[in-house]
Design an enzyme around this catalytic site. Structure first.
Site, PDB file in Angstrom:
ATOM      1  N   ARG A 295       0.614  -1.064   0.011  1.00  0.00           N
ATOM      2  CA  ARG A 295      -0.053  -0.004   0.163  1.00  0.00           C
ATOM      3  C   ARG A 295       1.003   1.150   0.035  1.00  0.00           C
ATOM      4  O   ARG A 295       1.682   1.409   1.134  1.00  0.00           O
ATOM      5  CB  ARG A 295      -0.685  -0.039   1.140  1.00  0.00           C
ATOM      6  CG  ARG A 295      -1.787  -1.029   1.114  1.00  0.00           C
ATOM      7  CD  ARG A 295      -2.880  -1.023   2.564  1.00  0.00           C
ATOM      8  NE  ARG A 295      -3.993  -1.733   2.449  1.00  0.00           N
ATOM      9  CZ  ARG A 295      -4.338  -2.821   2.954  1.00  0.00           C
ATOM     10  NH1 ARG A 295      -3.014  -3.367   3.960  1.00  0.00           N
ATOM     11  NH2 ARG A 295      -5.398  -3.533   2.862  1.00  0.00           N
ATOM     12  N   ARG A 331       1.003  -1.626  -5.270  1.00  0.00           N
ATOM     13  CA  ARG A 331      -0.383  -0.814  -5.956  1.00  0.00           C
ATOM     14  C   ARG A 331      -0.161   0.510  -6.020  1.00  0.00           C
ATOM     15  O   ARG A 331       0.395   1.195  -5.043  1.00  0.00           O
ATOM     16  CB  ARG A 331      -1.159  -1.158  -4.687  1.00  0.00           C
ATOM     17  CG  ARG A 331      -2.602  -0.594  -5.239  1.00  0.00           C
ATOM     18  CD  ARG A 331      -3.924  -0.871  -4.022  1.00  0.00           C
ATOM     19  NE  ARG A 331      -3.614  -0.390  -2.891  1.00  0.00           N
ATOM     20  CZ  ARG A 331      -4.377  -0.341  -1.906  1.00  0.00           C
ATOM     21  NH1 ARG A 331      -5.441  -1.292  -1.879  1.00  0.00           N
ATOM     22  NH2 ARG A 331      -4.316   0.321  -0.708  1.00  0.00           N
ATOM     23  N   GLU A 430     -12.039  -5.301  -6.938  1.00  0.00           N
ATOM     24  CA  GLU A 430     -12.738  -4.917  -5.840  1.00  0.00           C
ATOM     25  C   GLU A 430     -14.043  -4.619  -5.929  1.00  0.00           C
ATOM     26  O   GLU A 430     -14.738  -4.148  -4.788  1.00  0.00           O
ATOM     27  CB  GLU A 430     -11.852  -3.598  -5.194  1.00  0.00           C
ATOM     28  CG  GLU A 430     -10.331  -3.794  -5.049  1.00  0.00           C
ATOM     29  CD  GLU A 430      -9.641  -2.806  -4.277  1.00  0.00           C
ATOM     30  OE1 GLU A 430      -9.604  -2.685  -3.217  1.00  0.00           O
ATOM     31  OE2 GLU A 430      -9.392  -1.696  -5.349  1.00  0.00           O
ATOM     32  N   ASN A 453     -11.714  -6.882   0.769  1.00  0.00           N
ATOM     33  CA  ASN A 453     -12.236  -5.585   1.655  1.00  0.00           C
ATOM     34  C   ASN A 453     -13.433  -4.891   1.194  1.00  0.00           C
ATOM     35  O   ASN A 453     -14.147  -4.558   1.647  1.00  0.00           O
ATOM     36  CB  ASN A 453     -11.368  -4.819   2.631  1.00  0.00           C
ATOM     37  CG  ASN A 453     -10.010  -5.672   3.037  1.00  0.00           C
ATOM     38  OD1 ASN A 453     -10.337  -6.755   3.459  1.00  0.00           O
ATOM     39  ND2 ASN A 453      -8.838  -5.154   3.238  1.00  0.00           N
ATOM     40  N   ARG A 464     -17.432  -0.600   5.069  1.00  0.00           N
ATOM     41  CA  ARG A 464     -16.323  -1.262   6.034  1.00  0.00           C
ATOM     42  C   ARG A 464     -16.029  -0.377   7.243  1.00  0.00           C
ATOM     43  O   ARG A 464     -15.290  -1.160   8.041  1.00  0.00           O
ATOM     44  CB  ARG A 464     -15.344  -1.623   5.088  1.00  0.00           C
ATOM     45  CG  ARG A 464     -14.591  -0.466   4.366  1.00  0.00           C
ATOM     46  CD  ARG A 464     -13.649  -0.580   3.328  1.00  0.00           C
ATOM     47  NE  ARG A 464     -12.333  -1.056   3.823  1.00  0.00           N
ATOM     48  CZ  ARG A 464     -11.087  -1.416   3.170  1.00  0.00           C
ATOM     49  NH1 ARG A 464     -11.252  -1.006   1.985  1.00  0.00           N
ATOM     50  NH2 ARG A 464      -9.858  -1.456   3.424  1.00  0.00           N
ATOM     51  N   CYS A 501      -5.826 -10.302  -1.555  1.00  0.00           N
ATOM     52  CA  CYS A 501      -5.089  -9.635  -0.913  1.00  0.00           C
ATOM     53  C   CYS A 501      -6.003  -8.992   0.301  1.00  0.00           C
ATOM     54  O   CYS A 501      -5.430  -7.889   1.251  1.00  0.00           O
ATOM     55  CB  CYS A 501      -4.023  -8.595  -1.506  1.00  0.00           C
ATOM     56  SG  CYS A 501      -5.113  -7.345  -2.397  1.00  0.00           S
TER      57      CYS A 501
END
Ligand code: PEP
Ligand code: MG
Length: 570
Positions: A295, A331, A430, A453, A464, A501
């Site tokens: 990240r 990323r 995602e 997530n 979330r 991930c």
């Protein structure tokens, strides 16, 4: 009478021992009216100076014990003490006749509340920093500095929430577990617990206040519950489970550096999610096969201008080196409405998670994306570098990104820079639309990494960051699993690969289901690497596939979880 209190799991493991309430050292009395604005201003100034000196000393003492990111928290707190906006609010209160304490509390609370109201857990956590430094100044105003003393025997630390400077006053040798009334899995206590390898349960709610100091507690960090004054038989059972857990963990750690293969010989990569150089070192030491998600936000947040290309090159190279030649998936910047950057002004959005975030924002600021890609390509020469894009929802976006990427490569080559030889380009899955249309995205990428997530929050319409719907947002929901299956089915037989991930990858019951669905790589919190590898080794691919097939037919996440709990590999 024993009582069970349910919270959220934040760090796995089982612990038992006496509760110890962490008392926050607050001033005893707070005068609301000041005597004279000048006197109050001088009192506050003196307290701020003492607090700043204390923070500087703390930083010095902890320099060798804490990773740089945590030391940076104290530095940021020192800066907060001089924040012009905060001081203007204090000044207004003092001018209105408030005491130094009252003016300070009001301004600090308003500042913290502003941060706490932001949807992103990162900024919510910064509110705790503001309150932390606020409390430090208040203690000096009251003339009673000093932190609470820990008992000399091991305890379960119970708190409403734990602030960064409070956790460093604890002796890790005497902490059996952490329980907090508030907070979430990203709270400071949870992060510290994972690092120390002790269980933690967070967000237990106000029921926690009924637990008295010294009460015997049983903590299950995997189930996210605590039991107060458990029956002797329950304790005996828990003791057996704890011994087993510790043995299994030791065994898993002993072979963590070996590859993870199912019993019938299928290799699964277990890599780590990393957000700093320190994390990367930990990932390497824990036996990760690489970094599955870097990240990069840590390079961009909490500063007033974007990092320069050279600075990025240095940081990426250090990370690649720390992984000793193992693959690293980086990323590109994933910020947006919920994680604003001061140097990227954005209009406020009613639904930041559905707004301009991830690659949508990168397209609006191509210079920033170009600089990051250039830095990555320059740093990646000689290393197995993988680059991926977050929050891709339309095929047209990945086409644009791929073309943009090729253009950056050509420019660099024209400038005489060598390019990495072992390079792959991928995207995160995602958004349900990307999962459902995976075959259309596939021609533009070498791999997919599924971010469960976000995929879970978008599939189940459960924010979330909202604890009130946390129980709905279970990634083992069959609706999410069917989307994952869609992605793996699209990739099968193409020679490309699929990883996961999101947090689900490190959730042990999910491991056989995910590999059974055809996922080839799991990227998890560094501390989870040994146990995830050990779980993979217990299953055969045939068993995992049968389990996954069955899971896809269930009606809800609870049914999938009981299915997994009953299914035992040979
Ligand atoms: C995800 O969404 O699953 C993910 C890994 O990305 P992040 O948690 O950083 O949004
Ligand atoms: Mg995400």
């Amino acid at each position: 009478m024993s009582r069970r209190l349910q919270g959220l799991p934040a760090s796995p493991g089982i612990a038992m021992g006496p509760a110890w309430w962490f008392q926050r050292a607050l001033p005893i009395a707070v005068r609301t009216q000041g005597e004279d604005a000048t006197v109050e201003r001088m009192r506050l100034q003196a307290a701020q100076e003492r607090a700043a000196a204390e923070l500087a000393a703390l930083r010095e003492v902890q320099r060798d014990r804490l990773p740089p990111e945590e030391l940076a928290i104290f530095e940021a707190q020192e800066l907060m003490l001089q924040d012009p906006e905060l001081m203007a609010a204090v000044e207004a209160e003092l001018a209105g006749g408030a005491s130094a304490e009252a003016a300070w509390i009001k301004a600090v609370e308003a500042f913290a509340a502003q941060l706490a109201a932001l949807p992103d857990p990162y900024f919510q956590a910064r509110a705790a920093d503001v309150r932390d430094v606020g409390n430090r100044v208040l203690r000096h105003l009251a003339g009673s500095p000093g932190a609470p003393m820990m008992p000399d025997h091991p305890v379960i630390v119970v708190a409403d929430d734990l602030l960064p400077s409070e956790t460093v006053t604890l002796d890790p040798q005497r902490v059996l577990a952490f329980i907090t009334e508030g907070g979430g899995p990203t709270a400071h206590a949870a992060i510290l617990a994972r690092r120390l390898g002790v269980p933690a349960v967070v967000a237990v709610g106000t029921a926690l206040r009924t637990v008295s100091d010294g009460a015997l507690l049983l903590v299950d960090g995997e189930g996210g519950w605590i039991e107060v004054e458990p029956e002797p038989e329950v304790m005996r059972q828990a003791q057996i489970r704890r011994t087993l857990w510790l043995q299994e963990r030791a065994q898993a750690e002993a072979v963590a550096h070996e590859p993870a293969q199912t019993r019938d010989g299928v290799r699964i990569e277990v890599s780590a999610n990393v957000g700093s150089l320190e994390d990367a070192r930990e990932a390497f030491q824990k036996g990760a096969d690489g970094i599955g998600l870097l990240r990069t936000e840590f390079l961009y947040l909490e500063r007033t201008a974007a990092p320069a290309e050279e600075e990025e090159v240095t940081v990426y190279r250090a990370l690649l080196e720390a992984m000793g030649g193992k693959p690293v998936v980086v990323r590109t910047l994933d910020v947006g409405g919920d994680k604003p950057l001061p140097y990227l002004p954005m209009p406020p959005e009613a639904n930041p998670f559905l707004g301009v975030r991830g690659v949508r924002l990168s397209r609006e600021h191509p210079d920033l994306l170009r600089r990051q890609l250039r830095a990555l390509l320059r740093a990646g020469v000689g290393f197995p570098l993988r680059i991926m894009f977050p929050m891709v929802s339309a095929v047209e976006e990945i086409r644009w990104l791929r073309e943009f990427f090729e253009e950056v490569c050509s420019t660099l080559a024209a400038e005489g820079y060598p390019l990495p030889q072992d390079l792959q380009v991928g995207m995160m899955v995602e958004v349900p639309a990307a999962a459902l249309l995976a075959e259309h995205f596939l021609s533009w990428v070498d791999f997919f990494s599924i971010g469960t997530n976000d995929l879970t929050q978008y599939t189940l319409a459960a924010d979330r960051t909202n604890p009130a719907v946390a129980r709905l947002a279970d990634g083992l929901h069959p609706a999410v699993l069917r989307l994952i299956r869609h992605v793996t089915a699209a990739v099968e037989g193409t020679g490309k690969w699929v990883g996961v991930c999101g947090e689900l990858a490190g959730d042990l019951p999910a491991v056989p289901v995910l590999i059974g669905l055809g996922v080839q790589e799991l990227s998890v919190n560094p501390v989870r690497v040994p146990e995830v590898k050990a779980t993979i080794r217990r299953w055969s691919m045939t068993e995992a596939r049968a389990l996954a097939e069955e899971a896809l037919r269930q009606a809800d996440a609870a049914a999938v979880r009981s299915l997994v709990a009953e299914a035992r590999p040979l």
